[in-house]
Scaffold this motif. Structure first.
Motif, PDB file in Angstrom:
ATOM      1  N   GLY A 267       0.692  -1.249  -0.159  1.00 50.60           N
ATOM      2  CA  GLY A 267      -0.065  -0.095  -0.022  1.00 50.60           C
ATOM      3  C   GLY A 267       0.835   1.384   0.020  1.00 50.60           C
ATOM      4  N   ALA A 268       0.121   2.393   0.065  1.00 50.31           N
ATOM      5  CA  ALA A 268       0.857   3.581  -0.053  1.00 50.31           C
ATOM      6  C   ALA A 268       1.559   3.856   1.460  1.00 50.31           C
ATOM      7  N   ILE A 269       2.923   3.519   1.497  1.00 51.87           N
ATOM      8  CA  ILE A 269       3.615   3.670   2.555  1.00 51.87           C
ATOM      9  C   ILE A 269       4.652   5.240   2.226  1.00 51.87           C
ATOM     10  N   GLY A 270       4.269   6.221   2.850  1.00 47.72           N
ATOM     11  CA  GLY A 270       4.855   7.294   2.453  1.00 47.72           C
ATOM     12  C   GLY A 270       6.139   7.738   3.264  1.00 47.72           C
ATOM     13  N   PHE A 271       7.055   8.617   2.871  1.00 47.95           N
ATOM     14  CA  PHE A 271       8.184   9.404   3.761  1.00 47.95           C
ATOM     15  C   PHE A 271       9.504   8.328   3.558  1.00 47.95           C
ATOM     16  N   VAL A 272       9.436   6.999   3.653  1.00 49.85           N
ATOM     17  CA  VAL A 272      10.681   6.253   3.609  1.00 49.85           C
ATOM     18  C   VAL A 272      11.388   6.785   2.407  1.00 49.85           C
ATOM     19  N   GLY A 273      11.121   6.938   1.343  1.00 48.38           N
ATOM     20  CA  GLY A 273      11.984   7.300   0.076  1.00 48.38           C
ATOM     21  C   GLY A 273      12.423   8.548   0.156  1.00 48.38           C
ATOM     22  N   LEU A 274      11.503   9.444   1.007  1.00 46.43           N
ATOM     23  CA  LEU A 274      12.041  10.961   1.008  1.00 46.43           C
ATOM     24  C   LEU A 274      13.217  11.150   2.096  1.00 46.43           C
ATOM     25  N   ILE A 275      12.960  10.496   3.247  1.00 46.14           N
ATOM     26  CA  ILE A 275      13.955  10.968   4.513  1.00 46.14           C
ATOM     27  C   ILE A 275      14.980  10.095   4.529  1.00 46.14           C
ATOM     28  N   VAL A 276      14.820   8.895   4.320  1.00 52.04           N
ATOM     29  CA  VAL A 276      16.072   7.896   4.567  1.00 52.04           C
ATOM     30  C   VAL A 276      17.500   8.282   3.592  1.00 52.04           C
ATOM     31  N   PRO A 277      17.101   8.976   2.310  1.00 45.17           N
ATOM     32  CA  PRO A 277      18.405   9.200   1.685  1.00 45.17           C
ATOM     33  C   PRO A 277      18.963  10.306   2.347  1.00 45.17           C
ATOM     34  N   HIS A 278      18.324  11.392   2.929  1.00 39.61           N
ATOM     35  CA  HIS A 278      18.607  12.603   3.700  1.00 39.61           C
ATOM     36  C   HIS A 278      19.441  12.117   4.998  1.00 39.61           C
ATOM     37  N   ILE A 279      18.767  11.015   5.567  1.00 41.68           N
ATOM     38  CA  ILE A 279      19.392  10.575   6.727  1.00 41.68           C
ATOM     39  C   ILE A 279      20.919  10.052   6.580  1.00 41.68           C
ATOM     40  N   VAL A 280      20.985   9.354   5.594  1.00 40.60           N
ATOM     41  CA  VAL A 280      22.343   8.761   5.178  1.00 40.60           C
ATOM     42  C   VAL A 280      23.216   9.942   4.888  1.00 40.60           C
ATOM     43  N   ARG A 281      22.835  10.833   3.868  1.00 42.89           N
ATOM     44  CA  ARG A 281      23.600  11.755   3.523  1.00 42.89           C
ATOM     45  C   ARG A 281      24.167  12.675   4.400  1.00 42.89           C
ATOM     46  N   SER A 282      23.364  12.742   5.646  1.00 41.66           N
ATOM     47  CA  SER A 282      23.764  13.713   6.588  1.00 41.66           C
ATOM     48  C   SER A 282      24.774  13.180   7.650  1.00 41.66           C
ATOM     49  N   VAL A 283      25.165  12.162   7.535  1.00 41.43           N
ATOM     50  CA  VAL A 283      26.080  11.536   8.236  1.00 41.43           C
ATOM     51  C   VAL A 283      27.318  11.167   7.528  1.00 41.43           C
ATOM     52  N   LEU A 284      27.010  10.693   6.192  1.00 45.59           N
ATOM     53  CA  LEU A 284      28.199  10.258   5.475  1.00 45.59           C
ATOM     54  C   LEU A 284      28.260  10.956   3.956  1.00 45.59           C
ATOM     55  N   ARG A 285      29.515  11.062   3.409  1.00 44.25           N
ATOM     56  CA  ARG A 285      29.605  11.755   2.051  1.00 44.25           C
ATOM     57  C   ARG A 285      29.971  10.519   1.195  1.00 44.25           C
ATOM     58  N   LEU A 286      28.884  10.062   0.305  1.00 42.80           N
ATOM     59  CA  LEU A 286      29.199   8.694  -0.457  1.00 42.80           C
ATOM     60  C   LEU A 286      28.935   8.637  -1.769  1.00 42.80           C
ATOM     61  N   SER A 287      29.669   7.733  -2.342  1.00 41.47           N
ATOM     62  CA  SER A 287      29.503   7.520  -3.920  1.00 41.47           C
ATOM     63  C   SER A 287      28.023   7.084  -4.080  1.00 41.47           C
ATOM     64  N   GLN A 288      27.449   7.058  -5.109  1.00 41.68           N
ATOM     65  CA  GLN A 288      25.869   6.549  -5.388  1.00 41.68           C
ATOM     66  C   GLN A 288      25.734   5.187  -4.999  1.00 41.68           C
ATOM     67  N   ARG A 289      26.711   4.351  -5.415  1.00 42.97           N
ATOM     68  CA  ARG A 289      26.500   2.954  -5.129  1.00 42.97           C
ATOM     69  C   ARG A 289      26.547   2.625  -3.590  1.00 42.97           C
ATOM     70  N   SER A 290      27.443   3.414  -2.781  1.00 39.20           N
ATOM     71  CA  SER A 290      27.431   3.211  -1.283  1.00 39.20           C
ATOM     72  C   SER A 290      26.211   3.803  -1.016  1.00 39.20           C
ATOM     73  N   LEU A 291      25.568   4.795  -1.369  1.00 39.50           N
ATOM     74  CA  LEU A 291      24.478   5.505  -0.836  1.00 39.50           C
ATOM     75  C   LEU A 291      23.317   4.666  -0.892  1.00 39.50           C
ATOM     76  N   LEU A 292      23.176   3.841  -2.235  1.00 43.04           N
ATOM     77  CA  LEU A 292      22.125   3.046  -2.451  1.00 43.04           C
ATOM     78  C   LEU A 292      22.089   1.731  -1.544  1.00 43.04           C
ATOM     79  N   VAL A 293      23.290   1.342  -1.030  1.00 39.99           N
ATOM     80  CA  VAL A 293      23.342   0.236  -0.280  1.00 39.99           C
ATOM     81  C   VAL A 293      23.062   0.435   1.068  1.00 39.99           C
ATOM     82  N   LEU A 294      23.674   1.589   1.567  1.00 35.28           N
ATOM     83  CA  LEU A 294      23.573   1.975   3.156  1.00 35.28           C
ATOM     84  C   LEU A 294      22.068   2.718   3.215  1.00 35.28           C
TER      85      LEU A 294
END
Length: 345
Positions: A267-294
């Protein structure tokens, strides 16, 4: 030139070590969350039920073993897979559209999937729900991409605006369908779908989610180098001999199909795709492959914990997990925005 290369090598090595360390910590936390989600709920399951289920014939299973294997395990696995898929789709969309507010539902996927799901639920064909939801999401994606390309090359802003329009159209269709079927008694199932819920998932649901993650999520990891390139300006991308429109469209299609596969079971579970990348980016500076995995591991952890909370906070009743992720997501996003404002000041 030599000094620049030798200076960048330790930095890349340090970044890799940091990503591996954070990844290991996240995996440990995820495993703990999976165990917690398996044992905790309206009915408490002892840890001895798992070895008992593995060593006892199905015909001799008691209530604990049955709940564990037929309900809890597929549910926590599906939650982890859906969280991972939505987070990866969010990373890809934010990069492809160069918009930090982009998320998997931006292109109308959620509204299209909801329309397909509502149609089959109200018609009494709920068994076809995952297929109808996936088809609805795919139809909405096609409409968005066609509308976004009506006047030349698909620019990121035009695609976003097209997604807003398609979302509004399919939301209206969904509301109209519900209104015309107001005498139908399937409203509770429809409401759970629209709010986002994992209460009805099965082993088949876990199979659909794992297949989507393996195919489309794996494709995003394989082409992660293209995501790094999309962070450059269009002129720089053209100078590399690449077609910006095709690269962006390919990434968006893969991310959207990944999101559609996840929405088809949750079903329509919102906000996961929006906030998770921001959380990871706020902690680490990564390549896109590492960002995808983490981001995938973080998204899985977040949704497993959110679903466990939703199952227990008002037990024996159950809160749709989409409500939990919306409240949690809005709070986390507000904190991230305040932190960026303080840094900017």
């Amino acid at each position: 030139m030599t000094s620049e290369r030798t200076g960048s090598a330790p930095s890349e090595a340090a970044s890799t070590r940091s990503a591996l360390m954070h990844g290991a910590i996240l995996v440990i936390l995820l495993l703990g969350a999976l165990v917690l989600g398996t044992l905790v709920g309206a009915v408490q399951i002892p840890m001895s039920a798992l070895p008992s289920a593995m060593s006892t014939p199905i015909a001799d299973w008691g209530p604990d073993e049955t709940i564990l294997v037929q309900v809890r395990i597929p549910r926590v696995l599906t939650a982890a897979l859906v969280g991972a898929g939505l987070a990866m789709a969010g990373v890809a969309m934010q990069t492809a559209l160069r918009n930090p507010l982009a998320e998997p539902y931006l292109l109308g996927i959620s509204s299209g999937a909801s329309f397909g799901a509502v149609c089959v639920i109200l018609s009494g064909l709920a068994v076809a729900l995952p297929f109808a939801a996936f088809a609805g999401g795919l139809l909405a994606l096609t409409a968005t991409l066609v509308l976004g390309r009506m006047r030349g090359d698909a620019q990121a802003t035009r695609v976003i605006l097209a997604g807003v329009a398609v979302t509004a159209i399919f939301s209206a269709f969904t509301s109209l369908t519900i209104f015309l079927s107001r005498d139908n008694d399937s409203y509770r199932q429809v409401l759970h779908w629209l709010l986002g819920s994992l209460s009805s998932v099965t082993w088949e649901s876990a199979g659909v989610a794992s297949g989507s993650l393996l195919i489309f999520g794996g494709a995003l990891v394989i082409v992660a180098r293209l995501l790094d390139i999309l962070l450059l300006g269009d002129e720089e991308i053209h100078s590399l001999g690449l077609d910006v429109r095709r690269v962006r469209a390919g990434v968006l299609i893969a991310a959207s199909l990944l999101a559609a596969g996840m929405v088809s079971v949750s079903g329509a579970i919102g906000f996961v795709g929006l906030i998770v990348p921001h959380i990871v980016r706020s902690v680490l500076r990564l390549s896109q492959r590492s960002l995808l995995v983490l981001s995938a591991i973080t998204g899985a952890l977040l949704l497993v914990l959110a679903d466990t909370f939703s199952r227990t906070v008002v037990a024996p009743q159950e809160l749709p997990v989409g409500i939990t992720t919306s409240i949690l997501g809005a709070a986390i996003f507000a904190v991230l925005m305040l932190r960026k404002r303080e840094v900017g000041a």
